[in-house]
Structure formats: structure tokens, C-alpha cells
Enzyme design. Structure first.
Site, PDB file in Angstrom:
ATOM      1  N   GLY A 105       0.849  -1.188   0.000  1.00 47.94           N
ATOM      2  CA  GLY A 105       0.000   0.000   0.000  1.00 47.94           C
ATOM      3  C   GLY A 105       0.881   1.233   0.000  1.00 47.94           C
ATOM      4  CE  LYS A 106       5.515   4.837  -0.413  1.00 48.36           C
ATOM      5  NZ  LYS A 106       6.650   4.003   0.015  1.00 48.36           N
TER       6      LYS A 106
END
Ligand code: NAD
Length: 418
Positions: A105-106
Site C-alpha cells: 500500500g502507499k
């Protein structure tokens, strides 16, 4: 620095070129090239003078086949939806390369933090944490620091989450200060994995890193620690840079002294022991044995790559080479050790932090560094084995081959939800 490539397209083309070497069906591959979901939100935040400002923010959850989504949150005016998507995809492959049980994720907020007070930044961070709260969780999505965020922001996010959820759950976020449940060794972890990758790379090439000359672009968390630890192996760090400029001394720079100068003045420029100051492009094309790009993505494009002279590039930054630069360097004797291995120390010690939070049992720094070394050295060996076993052109392709195979295996073993 050039920004010719859309980072999301760079990620997709890297996946495509690696997939050629794998027995993976086109439909499964298509799934691996897109995020599962992206949160796009507008944070409405009160400024110190009572006015209201709106900040665009994103969180991309790319793939969770191997475990909870994992990845940092960056504060930068250049954050875009596509950049966040790309960075979240790289996290999937990074966690897979080092074989820790996470997906990718980011997140990012479009903000130049240098223009805001600490209390304004706290309100921006808490506002983002409030928006993120339904999406994150110790078993769902675990954010971490990235460019322009650190322990302070992570502690604010943890506190916001715990207050809203009426619980104590430090493992919801990593990169916290040790007093708030952070791991010892986390601050140095990305620079440490960069050093370990470079050390193993020289060993694999039959060379001693103690004889190497080194240039480091970016003197923030990742770059300065990598420079210091590589110098501690005996190498000569001859050039470093940050957004203030680049400095060069062919006899070697004292990395700790340069850091002290940066702490005092705000940048490496003007360091009195430098033989000369020059531009960032000069640093990237310097005739050194090892180049460590540790700033932002797309630092080296195809045009600049033609002039790169380093024998080994260890990518501390995420995506510092454009696909065009990769193509150019694939035809040269330069070995590029990809970001998803080189800078995986950060996420690996994040994983250790999460393990310690869940166990409520904390490790010594020595144990953290020892466990990190085992994981990075194992991953390095898996990577060069993939490079030697498959008909790939670059170590990056080998890393993607290794990582994609691990994600596909996890997906296929789970079966398909209707
Ligand atoms: P940071 O903000 O601490 O440091 C970034 C550095 O780059 C600063 O010294 C800045 O002055 C410099 N910089 C910015 N623009 C530049 C330019 N045009 N030329 C030269 N230098 C420039 O950030 P960081 O945490 O060190 O992250 C750097 C890179 O490493 C990013 O790509 C990040 O995604 C990656 N990374 C960091 C971690 C981590 O744990 N910190 C983990 C994995 C990957």
C-alpha cells in the site's frame, strides 16, 4: 532531475517485462498490474490564522494476497494519484522479494510541509488519519513513514486511530518512536539494507567494497545512513547531494561531518571540506564504483543513463531509474540492484516492529540488525539465483520474476472468491 515517466506506467511496464519469463496467465497478470482500491480524499484543515485549507490525499491498497497492505505515507507537493498507485505496487513486490507476510500500500498528501507550522502539520496528519481510520488496522493496512514524514507523524496517526477506536493498538502503524512502540533500528534500516545489498553485490562480483568509491544522491534518512554505513565498511564516499546541491571530494568525505554540517545549515552545500560543488547530474555521472540514488523517483532518465559510469547502482530511493534508463544500462556493464531489494530494510524492520507490537515484547537493536541481515542476505541470494536461472536482462527483471511468482502462488493457493 527529469520527470519524463509516469511512475504507474513504469511499474506496469516492469511487471510486463518480468512476466514474459513466468508461466502466468494474462488475466492473473492484469490483476497484478492494478491497485485493489484507492482512497482519494480532500482534507479540510484549519490554519493557525483561522483560515481553512484543503489538501488532496490518497491511500492506495494495491494487493493483499500475501498479507495486510503495507507502505509509507509521503508529504510532498508533487504527490499524484498515479505516483501513489505506483509506489503501492512497488511495495507488493518489495515485501514479496524479502518474503515478509505483507501486501503493498502507499499514501500521500499533496503538501509542502516546509510551508506549515508544526501545529498545522499535526492537524493535517490527524485529519488524514481520521479519513484513513476505516481502511487501516493491524490486520488490514499498516502505514509507515516516507518522504517528509517520520516518527512524529506516525505517533500522531497512532494516537488518532487509538483515540477514535478506543483501544491501544500500536501495530496499526510502524516507524513510531521507540517510546511509542517503535522498534530499535528502524531509523537506520533503509540505509542498512542499502549497505548490505551493496556489500553483497561487490562480494558477488568478486570485489571488495572496501576499495570502492561511492556517490550518494540525497542526504536524507536513506541516503545519509547508507553513506555512513558504507563508509564504515572502508569505502570512500567521494560525493553526496541533497536539494541544496552536490559536493565532491575525490579523497573522500567524512559522512558524519557532512551530516553535522547539514544539521547546522540545512543542506550539504557549502560544506567546507568539499573540493568542489557541482550539479546533481554531475554526481550521477561521476566515475565511481558505486552509485546510490537516495532522493526521489526518475532521477536518472535514458539521456542521463548514457553518461552513467558507476559499476554498481544500489537504488535506495524508490524508482530512481526510468524504464528508458534501465534499457540503456542493460546494455552496459553496470549492475543495477533494484529498489525493491536495496531499500527493503525499512519495510523489513517495520515488519519487526509490528511483530514486537503484537507480541508486546521488544528486541535489542543488535537482534533487529541481525534479523535484518539474515532477511536481506537471503533475499539477495534468491535474487541472484533468479537472475542466473532465468533468461532475464537485468537484476530488476529477476527481482520482479521472483516477487511476481510469490504473489501468484499466494493468489492461486487461495482460490478465487466469486
Ligand atoms: P528524506 O526526505 O529523508 O530525504 C530525501 C533527500 O533527498 C533529502 O536530503 C533531499 O534534500 C534530497 N533531495 C530531494 N530532491 C533532490 C534532488 N533533486 N537532488 C538531490 N537530492 C534531492 O527521504 P528518505 O526517507 O531518505 O527517502 C528517500 C527515498 O528513499 C525515497 O524515494 C523514499 O521513497 C525511499 N525510501 C525511504 C525509506 C525510509 O525508510 N526512509 C524506505 C524505503 C524507501
Amino acid at each position: 532531475m527529469t520527470n519524463e515517466a509516469n511512475p504507474f506506467e513504469s511499474l506496469q511496464s516492469q511487471i510486463d517485462s518480468a512476466a514474459v519469463h513466468l508461466d502466468v496467465s494474462a488475466d492473473v497478470l492484469e490483476r497484478l498490474k492494478r491497485p485493489e482500491r484507492v482512497l482519494e480524499t480532500n482534507l479540510t484543515v484549519e490554519m493557525d490564522d483561522g483560515s481553512i485549507e484543503v489538501f488532496e490525499a490518497f491511500r492506495s491498497q494495491f494487493n493483499g494476497d500475501r498479507g495486510p497492505y503495507k507502505g509509507g505515507i509521503r508529504f510532498h507537493p508533487g504527490v499524484t494519484r498515479d505516483e501513489v498507485k505506483a509506489l503501492s505496487g512497488w511495495m507488493v513486490y518489495k515485501t514479496a522479494v524479502v518474503d515478509i507476510p505483507y501486501g503493498g500500500g502507499k499514501g500521500g498528501v499533496v503538501i509542502d510541509p516546509s510551508e506549515y507550522s508544526e501545529s498545522e502539520l499535526e492537524r493535517v496528519t490527524r485529519s488524514f488519519a481520521t479519513e484513513l481510520r476505516p481502511f487501516i488496522g493491524v490486520n488490514k493496512d499498516i502505514p509507515a513513514p516516507d518522504v517528509n514524514t517520520g516518527q512524529r507523524e506516525m505517533n500522531w496517526i497512532k494516537d488518532t486511530y487509538e483515540t477514535l477506536e478506543d483501544t491501544t493498538e500500536p501495530g496499526v502503524i510502524t516507524g513510531k518512536a521507540p517510546d511509542s512502540g517503535g522498534s530499535l533500528g528502524r531509523v537506520e534500516a533503509t540505509g542498512r539494507s542499502t549497505m548490505l545489498t551493496a556489500r553483497e553485490a561487490f562480494d558477488w562480483l568478486g570485489r571488495d567494497i572496501a576499495d570502492a568509491t561511492v556517490a550518494v544522491q540525497g542526504y536524507g534518512n536513506a541516503g545519509w545512513i547508507a553513506a555512513k554505513l558504507i563508509q564504515d565498511l572502508g569505502a570512500d564516499v567521494v560525493a553526496v547531494s541533497d536539494s541544496s546541491g552536490a559536493i565532491h571530494n575525490p579523497d573522500g568525505l567524512d559522512t558524519r561531518d557532512v551530516k553535522a554540517h547539514k544539521n547546522e545549515t540545512g543542506g550539504v552545500a557549502g560544506y567546507p571540506e568539499a573540493a568542489e560543488e557541482f550539479g546533481n547530474d554531475d554526481l550521477l555521472t561521476l566515475d565511481v564504483d558505486l552509485l546510490v540514488p537516495a532522493a526521489l523517483e526518475n532521477a536518472i532518465d535514458a539521456d542521463l543513463a548514457v553518461d552513467v559510469q558507476a559499476d554498481v547502482i544500489a537504488e535506495a530511493a524508490n524508482g530512481p531509474l526510468t524504464p528508458g534508463a534501465d534499457e540503456v544500462l542493460a546494455d552496459t556493464d553496470t549492475y543495477v540492484f533494484p529498489d525493491i531489494l536495496t531499500n527493503a530494510g525499512g519495510v523489513t524492520v517495520s515488519y519487526f516492529e509490528w511483530v514486537q507490537n503484537r507480541q508486546r515484547f521488544y528486541w535489542s537493536e543488535e537482534r533487529v540488525n541481525d534479523e535484518l541481515e539474515v532477511i536481506i542476505v537471503d533475499a539477495f541470494e534468491d535474487l541472484v539465483a533468479a537472475y542466473e536461472d532465468h533468461d532475464v536482462e537485468t537484476l530488476r527483471e529477476a527481482a520482479y520474476v521472483l516477487a511476481i511468482q510469490r504473489v501468484v502462488d499466494a493468489f492461486e493457493e487461495s482460490g478465487t472468491w466469486p
